[in-house]
Design a protein around this motif. Structure first.
Motif, PDB file in Angstrom:
ATOM      1  N   VAL A 272       7.323  16.229  -4.987  1.00 25.88           N
ATOM      2  CA  VAL A 272       8.395  16.941  -6.112  1.00 25.88           C
ATOM      3  C   VAL A 272       7.609  17.152  -7.437  1.00 25.88           C
ATOM      4  CG1 VAL A 272      10.358  16.365  -7.422  1.00 25.88           C
ATOM      5  CG2 VAL A 272      10.335  15.368  -5.201  1.00 25.88           C
ATOM      6  N   GLN A 273       7.922  18.441  -7.842  1.00 23.72           N
ATOM      7  CA  GLN A 273       7.326  19.119  -9.141  1.00 23.72           C
ATOM      8  C   GLN A 273       8.271  18.870 -10.284  1.00 23.72           C
ATOM      9  OE1 GLN A 273       6.990  20.791  -6.137  1.00 23.72           O
ATOM     10  NE2 GLN A 273       5.085  20.002  -5.626  1.00 23.72           N
ATOM     11  N   ARG A 274       9.419  18.836 -10.023  1.00 20.99           N
ATOM     12  CA  ARG A 274      10.343  18.521 -11.304  1.00 20.99           C
ATOM     13  C   ARG A 274      10.223  17.197 -12.063  1.00 20.99           C
ATOM     14  NH1 ARG A 274      15.870  19.963  -8.992  1.00 20.99           N
ATOM     15  NH2 ARG A 274      16.405  18.899 -11.311  1.00 20.99           N
ATOM     16  N   PRO A 275      10.011  17.171 -13.186  1.00 20.10           N
ATOM     17  CA  PRO A 275       9.758  16.073 -14.001  1.00 20.10           C
ATOM     18  C   PRO A 275      10.754  14.965 -13.873  1.00 20.10           C
ATOM     19  CG  PRO A 275       9.368  17.905 -15.342  1.00 20.10           C
ATOM     20  CD  PRO A 275       9.724  18.350 -14.090  1.00 20.10           C
ATOM     21  N   GLU A 276      11.929  15.688 -13.843  1.00 20.05           N
ATOM     22  CA  GLU A 276      13.183  14.575 -13.732  1.00 20.05           C
ATOM     23  C   GLU A 276      13.453  13.954 -12.443  1.00 20.05           C
ATOM     24  OE1 GLU A 276      14.631  18.556 -13.263  1.00 20.05           O
ATOM     25  OE2 GLU A 276      13.740  17.820 -14.918  1.00 20.05           O
ATOM     26  N   ALA A 277      12.614  14.360 -11.443  1.00 18.02           N
ATOM     27  CA  ALA A 277      12.990  13.754  -9.916  1.00 18.02           C
ATOM     28  C   ALA A 277      11.631  12.863  -9.839  1.00 18.02           C
ATOM     29  CB  ALA A 277      13.061  14.930  -9.039  1.00 18.02           C
ATOM     30  N   ARG A 278      10.586  13.266 -10.431  1.00 15.12           N
ATOM     31  CA  ARG A 278       9.309  12.559 -10.403  1.00 15.12           C
ATOM     32  C   ARG A 278       9.346  10.933 -10.736  1.00 15.12           C
ATOM     33  NH1 ARG A 278       5.633  16.733 -12.261  1.00 15.12           N
ATOM     34  NH2 ARG A 278       5.296  15.182 -14.020  1.00 15.12           N
ATOM     35  N   MET A 279       9.870  11.028 -12.001  1.00 15.50           N
ATOM     36  CA  MET A 279       9.843   9.605 -12.700  1.00 15.50           C
ATOM     37  C   MET A 279      10.862   8.319 -11.741  1.00 15.50           C
ATOM     38  SD  MET A 279       9.132   7.576 -14.748  1.00 15.50           S
ATOM     39  CE  MET A 279       8.241   8.605 -16.147  1.00 15.50           C
ATOM     40  N   PRO A 280      11.877   8.778 -11.283  1.00 15.40           N
ATOM     41  CA  PRO A 280      12.542   7.752 -10.264  1.00 15.40           C
ATOM     42  C   PRO A 280      11.888   7.519  -9.180  1.00 15.40           C
ATOM     43  CG  PRO A 280      14.295   9.423 -10.874  1.00 15.40           C
ATOM     44  CD  PRO A 280      12.771   9.971 -11.638  1.00 15.40           C
ATOM     45  N   MET A 281      10.827   8.687  -8.488  1.00 12.18           N
ATOM     46  CA  MET A 281      10.050   8.358  -7.417  1.00 12.18           C
ATOM     47  C   MET A 281       8.987   7.457  -7.621  1.00 12.18           C
ATOM     48  SD  MET A 281      10.525  11.748  -5.053  1.00 12.18           S
ATOM     49  CE  MET A 281       9.476  11.100  -3.678  1.00 12.18           C
ATOM     50  N   PHE A 282       8.375   7.855  -8.945  1.00  6.56           N
ATOM     51  CA  PHE A 282       7.217   6.929  -9.414  1.00  6.56           C
ATOM     52  C   PHE A 282       7.538   5.527  -9.700  1.00  6.56           C
ATOM     53  CE2 PHE A 282       4.983   5.046 -12.692  1.00  6.56           C
ATOM     54  CZ  PHE A 282       3.803   5.053 -12.391  1.00  6.56           C
ATOM     55  N   LEU A 283       8.954   5.343 -10.191  1.00  4.46           N
ATOM     56  CA  LEU A 283       9.324   4.175 -10.423  1.00  4.46           C
ATOM     57  C   LEU A 283       9.684   3.266  -9.143  1.00  4.46           C
ATOM     58  CD1 LEU A 283      11.518   4.575 -13.633  1.00  4.46           C
ATOM     59  CD2 LEU A 283       9.207   3.407 -13.567  1.00  4.46           C
ATOM     60  N   GLY A 284      10.222   4.034  -8.154  1.00  4.49           N
ATOM     61  CA  GLY A 284      10.565   3.296  -6.913  1.00  4.49           C
ATOM     62  C   GLY A 284       9.419   2.962  -6.253  1.00  4.49           C
ATOM     63  N   GLY A 285       8.451   3.793  -5.930  1.00  2.00           N
ATOM     64  CA  GLY A 285       7.009   3.322  -5.659  1.00  2.00           C
ATOM     65  C   GLY A 285       6.474   2.154  -6.246  1.00  2.00           C
ATOM     66  N   THR A 286       6.292   1.857  -7.736  1.00  4.16           N
ATOM     67  CA  THR A 286       6.115   0.841  -8.346  1.00  4.16           C
ATOM     68  C   THR A 286       6.777  -0.477  -7.886  1.00  4.16           C
ATOM     69  OG1 THR A 286       7.336   1.343 -10.134  1.00  4.16           O
ATOM     70  CG2 THR A 286       4.821   2.183  -9.939  1.00  4.16           C
TER      71      THR A 286
ATOM     72  N   LEU B 117       2.948   6.026  -2.625  1.00  5.30           N
ATOM     73  CA  LEU B 117       4.327   6.884  -3.210  1.00  5.30           C
ATOM     74  C   LEU B 117       4.193   7.003  -4.789  1.00  5.30           C
ATOM     75  CD1 LEU B 117       7.018   8.231  -2.622  1.00  5.30           C
ATOM     76  CD2 LEU B 117       7.888   5.961  -2.883  1.00  5.30           C
ATOM     77  N   ALA B 118       3.842   6.008  -5.279  1.00  7.00           N
ATOM     78  CA  ALA B 118       3.613   6.104  -7.104  1.00  7.00           C
ATOM     79  C   ALA B 118       2.633   7.184  -7.158  1.00  7.00           C
ATOM     80  CB  ALA B 118       3.581   4.564  -7.708  1.00  7.00           C
ATOM     81  N   ALA B 119       1.224   6.984  -6.629  1.00  4.49           N
ATOM     82  CA  ALA B 119       0.351   7.727  -6.986  1.00  4.49           C
ATOM     83  C   ALA B 119       0.438   9.048  -6.602  1.00  4.49           C
ATOM     84  CB  ALA B 119      -0.964   7.121  -6.120  1.00  4.49           C
ATOM     85  N   ILE B 120       1.106   9.369  -5.717  1.00  7.11           N
ATOM     86  CA  ILE B 120       1.045  10.869  -5.501  1.00  7.11           C
ATOM     87  C   ILE B 120       2.192  11.671  -6.458  1.00  7.11           C
ATOM     88  CG2 ILE B 120       0.645  10.852  -3.011  1.00  7.11           C
ATOM     89  CD1 ILE B 120       3.276  10.934  -2.200  1.00  7.11           C
ATOM     90  N   GLN B 121       3.041  10.837  -7.098  1.00  6.51           N
ATOM     91  CA  GLN B 121       3.783  11.456  -8.115  1.00  6.51           C
ATOM     92  C   GLN B 121       3.239  11.632  -9.594  1.00  6.51           C
ATOM     93  OE1 GLN B 121       6.789  12.882  -7.302  1.00  6.51           O
ATOM     94  NE2 GLN B 121       6.031  12.130  -5.195  1.00  6.51           N
ATOM     95  N   LEU B 122       1.839  11.078  -9.654  1.00  6.12           N
ATOM     96  CA  LEU B 122       1.025  11.142 -10.926  1.00  6.12           C
ATOM     97  C   LEU B 122       0.731  12.874 -10.984  1.00  6.12           C
ATOM     98  CD1 LEU B 122      -0.786   7.906 -11.156  1.00  6.12           C
ATOM     99  CD2 LEU B 122       1.218   8.565 -12.219  1.00  6.12           C
ATOM    100  N   ASP B 123       0.411  13.008 -12.610  1.00  4.52           N
ATOM    101  CA  ASP B 123      -0.225  14.445 -12.804  1.00  4.52           C
ATOM    102  C   ASP B 123       1.097  15.420 -12.438  1.00  4.52           C
ATOM    103  OD1 ASP B 123      -1.669  16.133 -13.805  1.00  4.52           O
ATOM    104  OD2 ASP B 123      -2.525  16.513 -11.924  1.00  4.52           O
TER     105      ASP B 123
ATOM    106  N   ILE C  64       0.661  -1.181   0.016  1.00  5.96           N
ATOM    107  CA  ILE C  64       0.047  -0.023   0.024  1.00  5.96           C
ATOM    108  C   ILE C  64       0.846   1.120   0.088  1.00  5.96           C
ATOM    109  CG2 ILE C  64      -1.684   1.250   1.428  1.00  5.96           C
ATOM    110  CD1 ILE C  64      -3.040  -1.461   2.158  1.00  5.96           C
ATOM    111  N   ALA C  65       1.745   1.239   0.552  1.00  6.68           N
ATOM    112  CA  ALA C  65       2.874   2.450   0.752  1.00  6.68           C
ATOM    113  C   ALA C  65       3.425   2.620  -0.650  1.00  6.68           C
ATOM    114  CB  ALA C  65       3.899   2.072   1.979  1.00  6.68           C
TER     115      ALA C  65
END
Length: 72
Positions: free
Chosen positions: A29-43, A18-24, A13-14
């Motif tokens: 983090v609002q910077r796109p180059e930092a959002r992608m690794p956080m999204f992938l880490g969450g997945t 983490l992945a869901a809050i990085q969408l949109d 669930i965590a």
């Protein structure tokens, strides 16, 4: 069984959160180059938690070991 499955369900669930809050626009983090690794880490965290959850729920040896029972 609930005690052995609950930590892995919370990890899954965590990871999803983490992945869901990085969408949109990204809530953390609002910077796109930092959002992608956080999204992938969450997945990755979510998938690992889900796989371990399924393993603990379906394998009686793992479940007994976590609950303190004997394996015989």
């Amino acid at each position: 069984m609930i005690r052995s499955v609950l930590p892995w369900a919370l990890v899954a669930i965590a990871g999803v959160v983490l992945a869901a809050i990085q969408l949109d626009g990204g809530l953390i983090v609002q910077r796109p180059e930092a959002r992608m690794p956080m999204f992938l880490g969450g997945t990755v965290i979510a998938i690992a938690g889900l796989l371990k959850l399924v393993a603990v729920a379906t394998d009686p040896k793992i479940r007994r070991r976590r609950e303190g029972g004997s394996e015989d």
